[in-house]
Design a protein around this motif. Sequence first.
Motif, PDB file in Angstrom:
ATOM      1  N   THR A 133       0.845  -1.207   0.000  1.00 18.16           N
ATOM      2  CA  THR A 133       0.000   0.000   0.000  1.00 18.16           C
ATOM      3  C   THR A 133       0.871   1.245   0.000  1.00 18.16           C
ATOM      4  O   THR A 133       2.046   1.178   0.355  1.00 18.16           O
ATOM      5  CB  THR A 133      -0.909   0.043   1.258  1.00 18.16           C
ATOM      6  OG1 THR A 133      -1.691   1.223   1.226  1.00 18.16           O
ATOM      7  CG2 THR A 133      -0.102   0.019   2.546  1.00 18.16           C
ATOM      8  N   ASP A 134       0.288   2.393  -0.383  1.00 20.16           N
ATOM      9  CA  ASP A 134       1.080   3.616  -0.275  1.00 20.16           C
ATOM     10  C   ASP A 134       0.514   4.528   0.806  1.00 20.16           C
ATOM     11  O   ASP A 134       0.997   5.616   1.017  1.00 20.16           O
ATOM     12  CB  ASP A 134       1.191   4.345  -1.618  1.00 20.16           C
ATOM     13  CG  ASP A 134      -0.108   4.956  -2.043  1.00 20.16           C
ATOM     14  OD1 ASP A 134      -1.145   4.488  -1.539  1.00 20.16           O
ATOM     15  OD2 ASP A 134      -0.100   5.889  -2.849  1.00 20.16           O
ATOM     16  N   ARG A 135      -0.541   4.079   1.505  1.00 22.51           N
ATOM     17  CA  ARG A 135      -1.092   4.909   2.599  1.00 22.51           C
ATOM     18  C   ARG A 135      -0.553   4.387   3.929  1.00 22.51           C
ATOM     19  O   ARG A 135      -0.679   3.193   4.218  1.00 22.51           O
ATOM     20  CB  ARG A 135      -2.622   4.826   2.545  1.00 22.51           C
ATOM     21  CG  ARG A 135      -3.323   5.251   3.799  1.00 22.51           C
ATOM     22  CD  ARG A 135      -3.853   6.677   3.752  1.00 22.51           C
ATOM     23  NE  ARG A 135      -4.029   7.196   5.113  1.00 22.51           N
ATOM     24  CZ  ARG A 135      -5.088   6.953   5.865  1.00 22.51           C
ATOM     25  NH1 ARG A 135      -6.076   6.222   5.405  1.00 22.51           N
ATOM     26  NH2 ARG A 135      -5.151   7.445   7.088  1.00 22.51           N
ATOM     27  N   VAL A 136       0.064   5.252   4.694  1.00 23.78           N
ATOM     28  CA  VAL A 136       0.637   4.829   5.969  1.00 23.78           C
ATOM     29  C   VAL A 136       0.296   5.811   7.098  1.00 23.78           C
ATOM     30  O   VAL A 136       0.044   6.988   6.850  1.00 23.78           O
ATOM     31  CB  VAL A 136       2.185   4.683   5.916  1.00 23.78           C
ATOM     32  CG1 VAL A 136       2.603   3.579   4.991  1.00 23.78           C
ATOM     33  CG2 VAL A 136       2.859   5.983   5.550  1.00 23.78           C
ATOM     34  N   VAL A 137       0.289   5.256   8.308  1.00 24.74           N
ATOM     35  CA  VAL A 137       0.256   6.089   9.508  1.00 24.74           C
ATOM     36  C   VAL A 137       1.510   5.730  10.287  1.00 24.74           C
ATOM     37  O   VAL A 137       1.807   4.548  10.470  1.00 24.74           O
ATOM     38  CB  VAL A 137      -1.005   5.803  10.355  1.00 24.74           C
ATOM     39  CG1 VAL A 137      -0.860   6.385  11.752  1.00 24.74           C
ATOM     40  CG2 VAL A 137      -2.238   6.399   9.690  1.00 24.74           C
ATOM     41  N   ILE A 138       2.268   6.738  10.689  1.00 26.37           N
ATOM     42  CA  ILE A 138       3.488   6.476  11.456  1.00 26.37           C
ATOM     43  C   ILE A 138       3.259   6.932  12.890  1.00 26.37           C
ATOM     44  O   ILE A 138       2.776   8.035  13.136  1.00 26.37           O
ATOM     45  CB  ILE A 138       4.713   7.201  10.841  1.00 26.37           C
ATOM     46  CG1 ILE A 138       4.933   6.703   9.402  1.00 26.37           C
ATOM     47  CG2 ILE A 138       5.961   6.954  11.675  1.00 26.37           C
ATOM     48  CD1 ILE A 138       6.080   7.358   8.676  1.00 26.37           C
ATOM     49  N   ILE A 139       3.591   6.041  13.807  1.00 32.64           N
ATOM     50  CA  ILE A 139       3.361   6.323  15.223  1.00 32.64           C
ATOM     51  C   ILE A 139       4.702   6.196  15.947  1.00 32.64           C
ATOM     52  O   ILE A 139       5.528   5.346  15.602  1.00 32.64           O
ATOM     53  CB  ILE A 139       2.287   5.358  15.782  1.00 32.64           C
ATOM     54  CG1 ILE A 139       1.909   5.675  17.214  1.00 32.64           C
ATOM     55  CG2 ILE A 139       2.684   3.922  15.675  1.00 32.64           C
ATOM     56  CD1 ILE A 139       0.714   4.861  17.711  1.00 32.64           C
TER      57      ILE A 139
END
Lengths: 242, 313
Positions: free
Chosen positions: B198-204
């Motif tokens: 995927t190219d959608r990410v959430v970085i935490i």
Amino acid sequence: MRNAGVIFKREMAAYFNSPIAYIFIIVFLALNAGLFMTSFFLQGQADMRGLFANLPLFLIFFIPAVTMRLWAEDRRSGTFELLMTLPMRASEVMVGKYFAALAFYMIALAGTLPIPIMLALLGNPDGGAIWGGYIGATLLGGLYLGVGIFVSGLVRDQITAFILGMISCFFLFFVGLVPVAMTIDGWIGGLGTFLQTAFGLIPHYESLQRGVISLGDVVYFLAFTAALLAMNAHWLEGRKHG
Amino acid sequence: MIEVRNVSKRFGQTVALDGVSMTVERGEILGFLGPNGAGKSTAMKIITSFLAPDDGNVVVDGMDVSEKPLDVRSRIGYMPENVPLYTDMRVQEYLEFVGRARGLSGSNLKTRLSWAVEACQLEPVFKQSILELSKGFRQRTGLAQALIHDPEILILDEPTSGLDPLQIIGIRELIAELGRSKTILFSTHILQEVAPVTDRVVIINQGCVVADGRIGELKQRAMGSNRVTLCLDELPDNLEAALTAAEGVERVVPLDERRFEIFGSFEGDLASTVAATAREKGWKLNELHEDPFTLEETFIALTKEAQSGRVRA
């Protein structure tokens, strides 16, 4: 109920998938029936009191060994997370586990059934006392299992669950003994008698063993067991907020 | 659809999540990135109702997780990081157990079981005891249990952890295929694993969301420029001045005697601009190529940015 049934089947399979279940049953029968048969031939009486009288003490070791893995093992292996994210209530999972443990205990207890058959063939035993004895043994086992499953939920380690279970069952056994109640009464007037009647299981168990099935005794065992299961269910819900 | 709204969670003195908000749209695959201990697993445990948040709430398909946990759980397939397996069972028994516990029975259970076994390539070990399985097969059995009831939403916590490269590719392909019809949230701390899926990410990081968006956008935001590597046969005198005079070029950084990194704005084609300048000046090109920032560089920049922001705050 269907959900509890699925868990019940899984837990029963867990008992009999390992050789430990068979070893448990063999040890249970060898010790109980073996000790009983030795005294039976010496006394020459057609009753089972000797067997049932030993159970409250013997089960203090046997039942925590059955229950120690119930939650502790799931928490250690991570399957607890699987169980608690299934579309079923935590109490349903608990009921399935509890009744599987109870069924396992009753299978072990059923292994002693050849004894009353033998007694009926050899003499004229008191059927009421034998029935009462088995009902008492089932209720007693049910109560100890309630203690064991509750304690198993509190800790991650099986050995700790086993030791805590033993201590808790021993408390219920110990405070019900007349000499213990009298000793405590000697220290603090009335406390020993209060503990004996409120918590002690021996007075209730002994009357069942004599074949006297009173509502009060049955309610004692069932109410205590239900309270322990309710506390276990409460813990299962509460740990989400931990 | 999953909406995480301002969720916080503490364990004693440790803040595991601090006001985390994110959304996974229906039919979307979202890569959930972060270093170990960032709070990814805690967030997933809250979405699946294994844990309750201290603050905030999670809504799955319009239902609040704390109000309707059983309805939410029936829509979710969940694979925790520590794959939950009963080692005393065979693969078949285990998957049948999970299927029944999720309400399947009869021919429906059989159909789903064979689908999950085929999708996760478990045929060779179907009758085998879980205790005897390799790490790869254990992971795939865990994935099969998450898929057995054909959930609309999949929550996968480090699904490729501990697998060999071939197995990782297999799981990636499966996730990409499942993503065509399902909403998927999958976590990893290995950044290269995200882009093929995927190219959608959430970085935490440290319990806070530090970035949320498309990988390209995040690179642009984090690095602020594009990068081209240039290598010449001979070093001209006026190289830096000539390049920075060109439109879009911001700075030139020498790598060695003849190699340079050129940074410029995202607008326009930086490599073409550099090539045109080289042609105009008559430089002998040995090498010229775009050198996109890696996800690792982006990740480090974003987490540093978030940390320094916090310190400043």
